[in-house]
Structures are given as C-alpha cells and as structure tokens.
Design an enzyme around this catalytic site. Structure first.
Site, short mmCIF file in Angstrom:
data_model
loop_
_atom_site.label_atom_id
_atom_site.label_comp_id
_atom_site.label_asym_id
_atom_site.label_seq_id
_atom_site.Cartn_x
_atom_site.Cartn_y
_atom_site.Cartn_z
N LYS A 107 49.08 56.80 41.06
CA LYS A 107 48.28 56.33 42.19
C LYS A 107 47.72 54.95 41.90
O LYS A 107 47.17 54.70 40.82
CB LYS A 107 47.09 57.30 42.41
CG LYS A 107 46.22 56.94 43.61
CD LYS A 107 46.79 57.47 44.89
CE LYS A 107 46.14 56.90 46.14
NZ LYS A 107 46.63 55.56 46.53
N LYS A 163 40.77 55.48 35.48
CA LYS A 163 39.81 55.54 36.58
C LYS A 163 39.89 56.88 37.34
O LYS A 163 38.88 57.50 37.63
CB LYS A 163 40.13 54.39 37.54
CG LYS A 163 39.09 54.11 38.59
CD LYS A 163 39.60 53.08 39.60
CE LYS A 163 39.93 51.74 38.97
NZ LYS A 163 40.38 50.75 39.97
N LYS A 187 50.36 50.92 39.57
CA LYS A 187 49.98 49.63 40.14
C LYS A 187 51.24 48.88 40.50
O LYS A 187 52.26 48.99 39.80
CB LYS A 187 49.17 48.80 39.13
CG LYS A 187 48.35 47.73 39.80
CD LYS A 187 47.15 48.37 40.44
CE LYS A 187 46.12 47.40 40.92
NZ LYS A 187 44.86 48.10 41.21
N THR A 192 35.28 51.13 48.44
CA THR A 192 35.07 50.54 47.12
C THR A 192 33.62 50.07 47.00
O THR A 192 32.93 50.36 46.01
CB THR A 192 36.05 49.36 46.89
OG1 THR A 192 37.37 49.84 47.14
CG2 THR A 192 35.95 48.82 45.47
N ASN A 226 37.00 41.68 50.83
CA ASN A 226 36.61 42.99 51.35
C ASN A 226 35.46 43.62 50.56
O ASN A 226 34.40 43.94 51.11
CB ASN A 226 37.84 43.92 51.36
CG ASN A 226 37.51 45.33 51.80
OD1 ASN A 226 36.92 46.10 51.05
ND2 ASN A 226 37.84 45.66 53.02
N SER A 265 40.82 57.15 48.82
CA SER A 265 42.28 57.27 48.97
C SER A 265 42.70 58.72 48.74
O SER A 265 43.57 59.26 49.43
CB SER A 265 42.99 56.38 47.95
OG SER A 265 43.15 55.08 48.45
N1 GLU Z 1 43.31 49.01 44.43
C1 GLU Z 1 42.22 49.93 44.29
C2 GLU Z 1 41.85 50.11 42.84
O1 GLU Z 1 42.13 49.25 42.01
C3 GLU Z 1 42.46 51.24 45.04
C4 GLU Z 1 43.64 52.03 44.59
C5 GLU Z 1 43.96 53.23 45.46
O2 GLU Z 1 43.26 53.49 46.42
O3 GLU Z 1 44.95 53.93 45.14
O4 GLU Z 1 41.20 51.04 42.47
#
Ligand code: GLU
Length: 442
Positions: A63, A87, A99, A183, A214, A353
């Site tokens: 994810k 995370k 990623k 976030t 954002n 998410s």
């Molecule tokens: N890009 C965000 C992060 O670095 C969200 C990732 C997601 O929602 O999967 O946590």
C-alpha cells in the site's frame, strides 16, 4: 543508495536491537520484495522513468502512493516504500509497504499528457497491482483526478469494476469522505494528543508551516480553527512571515499564493493590504522562525545537520516523509525539541485510504463524521502505544514507533511461516521488467 533509505534502514537496525531481532531477519526487513521499473512513453518523443517498489506484504497487500516529481529516483521510491510498510504497522492497518513514482515535472505536462502518463503507469505495472495485491494512492503532485484515470485504466484491462484497486479517488468513483483532509486531520490528532501528554500550557500556540500544498494548507486550516496562530508559511518558492505574530488566515494565504505567490512576502487581508507587518521568508528563514510548532509539509531532508541547531520551535510536526534526517533527529532530541515523526504524524492519509478500501470491499459509504471518528480513534491509539514504548525504553518517539511497527511486522511474518522454519519472503529483491517499454499511446 539514497540518504533517506540509509536513514530508514539504520533506524530499523537501531529499533531491531530492542526487539533482539536476528541480523538475517533485519536484512529481510530492509529488502524490497519487488522492484518494478518501466519507461513510459506518452507520444511526441516524451519518455519518463517510472517505478513501483513493494516491501513486505506479511501484514496485507502492498500500500502506498505514487509521486510525480522531477527528482524521483529509485532510491527515494525504495525509501518511501519501506517507510509505508512501517507506517501501516504503526497504525495497525492490514497492509504492507508500497510506493510508486514517475520522474516528471507534472507542471510541464498538459492535462491530456498527464492522463496518458497515468494510464501508462497502470499498464506498465498492471500484473503486480490489484485490491488484494498492491493498492496505490496519491502522493506528492498526484491527486484524485490522477487516481480516477488510473482506476479507469485498471478496470479497462481487468474488464470489471474494481474500485478497491486504488484509494484517494473522487467521491463519485468510490472515494471516501474525508480522504482529502485525512493526512492533515490525522497529524492534528497526533499533535493534540502530544500536547496533552507534555502538558503544553500555551492555549494559542504559534505555528510555522513549510509547504503549502494539500497537507500544509489543510493543517493550517485545522490549526487556525482550533485557535493556533499561523505566523509563517512558505511553499517551494518562498513565503511570508507575520512580524506581529497575530496569526494569518490560511484561506487568505491560499488566495495570495494563487494570485501572486507567497514568495513575494505579501499577505493581503482581503481588500486591505497591510504588508508592512509581513516579511518575505525564504525556506531557511521559515525553518528557523521562533515558534511553538514547526510543521514540515514539503519534501524530505529539510532539517539536516546544517540547520538542526538553528531550529527554534518546541515541537516539530513531520508531515512530509523523511523531512528530518537521522543526524538532525539526534540533535533535536539533544536540544529537547519534540519531533512527532512522519510514520505517526502523516499516517492519517493511509489510514483513511484503508477506510476507503474497506468501504469499497464492503460496498458501503461512510459519513465524513464516521470516517473522522474512526481516524481519531486509530491515531489516538497509535500515539498512546508509541508513547508507552518511548517511556518504557526512554527513547525518542521515532525509535519507539519503529519498535512497535517492527514487532507487528515480524509477528505477521512468523504467523505466515512458523518460527521453526526460516522466514523466506517471496521474490526477494527480484527486479521485474527492468525498463519495460510502454509504447502504447492512447
Ligand atoms: N502518500 C501517502 C503516504 O505517504 C498516502 C498513502 C496511501 O494512502 O496509501 O502516506
């Protein structure tokens, strides 16, 4: 290898010692399961390097977001992917790390070209993606429109509806209420809880915000509503400093940014221009502004050995991934500056998410209130658990968060493979389809 990857890997090693993990297990933890690379062609001779890196799916599908930025490179994507695995485990959601990225300046592409690029990314990596394999999302310079194009391409190839393939979608394509502010909202819940824990007295704390995209804009809004005072704000071009510390309105800052750019140091309260009370602030000045809370919402490597001693904030809210380097982290800790680390501070995005993915899977639509309530619960539990680890080992929050996360990941790895058998992740570090050419030009 990138500085950020080395920092994260060494943080894993430090934290693994507390858990007494074997060297070979640590090696596995910091090795990606797959590295995918492709060259995306969008016509007119325009080609872009694209990546997806997948880390440790012992806890669930990979994810993580997809970044469009001219500085994207494999080392960075690898670092961010490993960070995602950690995370997701900190906030205890059932995902591994992922990623993606494209080395591109999206501001130089037309809307049509952006769509072609986004669809090409999905075509290049289709085989390795899916609701139960790898679930992408937005990141720096990608948004819900890009997620909608990616979903359309995925569903076209899959030949069926599959909204859970991607998160951060528009509401009418199965997105979740509250994902756009998740976030920032999550970061606020973490900050609120931390302020309670340290018994922070100032009822109207001053805030400097680096990054006005954002996350930076939304956290400014939330903080402003909660009575905090935004006394400095900057985007990549520079920003504005409120000399009187009276507090700037995020909406007006955004208006200024869109009209003339914050970098002019101008902050016009609606019709009245009182710019003499404001000053231009480049990034250096912004980071070194005396304030209660410094919000880092731009890019990685912002507080380094170079400026760590000049930071005058009491608390650093690290919303951008990897914004504080390993060496700077140590310096800040020595100076008793509390750092709320990225894997905790910005985990609200991936948490919502997860809620979006759940809603898609269960064919449900939650209210925004329900999403925010669940988010608050998740974030509060996470910071309390991390705080407990911090207290019991007398360590900083980052190391504590890594310990909590690694413990969970290793537990899941062992649950998949019994302890008496060696843990052997699949497709270890395998490079798949290196520079696969995507020449379809739709
Ligand atoms: N890009 C965000 C992060 O670095 C969200 C990732 C997601 O929602 O999967 O946590």
């Amino acid at each position: 290898m990138s500085k950020m990857f080395n920092d994260i890997a060494s943080q894993v090693k430090i934290s693994a010692k507390y858990l007494k993990l074997s060297e070979s297990l640590v090696k596995k933890l910091i090795k990606p399961q797959q590295i995918l690379q492709a060259k995306l062609n969008i016509g007119a001779g325009k080609n872009f390097l694209a990546y997806r890196v997948q880390f440790n799916n012992a806890r669930g599908p990979f994810k993580g977001g997809i970044r469009y930025h001219p500085q994207v490179n494999l080392g960075e994507v690898k670092a961010l992917s490993l960070l995602m695995a950690i995370k997701c485990a900190v906030v205890d959601i059932p995902f591994g790390g992922g990623k993606g990225g494209v080395k591109v300046d999206p501001k130089k592409l037309s809307k049509k070209e952006l769509e072609k690029l986004s669809r090409a990314w999905v075509r290049a990596f289709f085989k390795y993606l899916g609701p139960d394999k790898d679930v992408p999302a937005p990141d720096v310079y990608t948004n819900e429109q890009i997620m909608a194009w990616m979903l359309a391409e995925y569903e076209k190839i899959a030949g069926k509806k599959s909204p859970a393939f991607i998160t951060g979608k528009p509401l009418n394509k199965g997105g979740s209420p509250g994902r756009d502010i998740a976030t920032a909202q999550g970061a606020f819940y973490i900050l609120e809880e931390a302020l309670k824990k340290i018994k922070f007295k100032n009822k109207k704390p001053t805030v400097a915000v680096q990054g006005f995209g954002n996350a930076g804009y939304n956290i400014s809004q939330i903080l402003n509503k909660a009575g905090f005072k935004i006394i400095a704000a900057a985007d990549s071009a520079g920003g504005v400093l409120d000399l009187k510390n009276s507090g700037m309105l995020p909406r007006d800052l955004m208006e200024t940014k869109l009209k003339n750019g914050l970098a002019r140091g101008c902050y016009c309260r609606r019709s009245v221009c009182d710019c003499e009370n404001f000053q231009k602030a480049d990034n250096k000045k912004l980071l070194e502004t005396p304030c209660d809370i410094l919000v880092l919402a731009a890019l990685e490597n912002q507080i380094t050995l170079r400026n760590a001693n000049n930071i005058k904030a009491k608390i650093v809210l690290e919303i951008a991934n990897g914004a504080v380097t390993k060496e700077a982290d140590k310096k800040l800790a020595k100076r008793k500056i509390l750092v709320l680390p990225d894997i905790l501070a910005n985990a609200g995005g991936v948490t919502v998410s997860y809620f979006e993915w759940l809603q898609n899977k269960k064919k449900e639509t939650w209210s925004k209130q329900k999403v925010l309530n669940q988010l608050k619960t998740k974030m509060t539990i996470a910071i309390n658990q991390v705080w407990q680890v911090k207290e019991s080992y007398k360590i900083n929050l980052r190391t504590a968060a890594y310990i909590l996360a690694l413990g969970r990941i290793v537990e899941a790895m062992h649950a998949k493979k019994p302890l008496d058998k060696p843990v052997r992740p699949r497709a270890h570090g395998r490079e798949v389809g290196a520079y696969r050419q995507d020449t379809t030009n739709k």
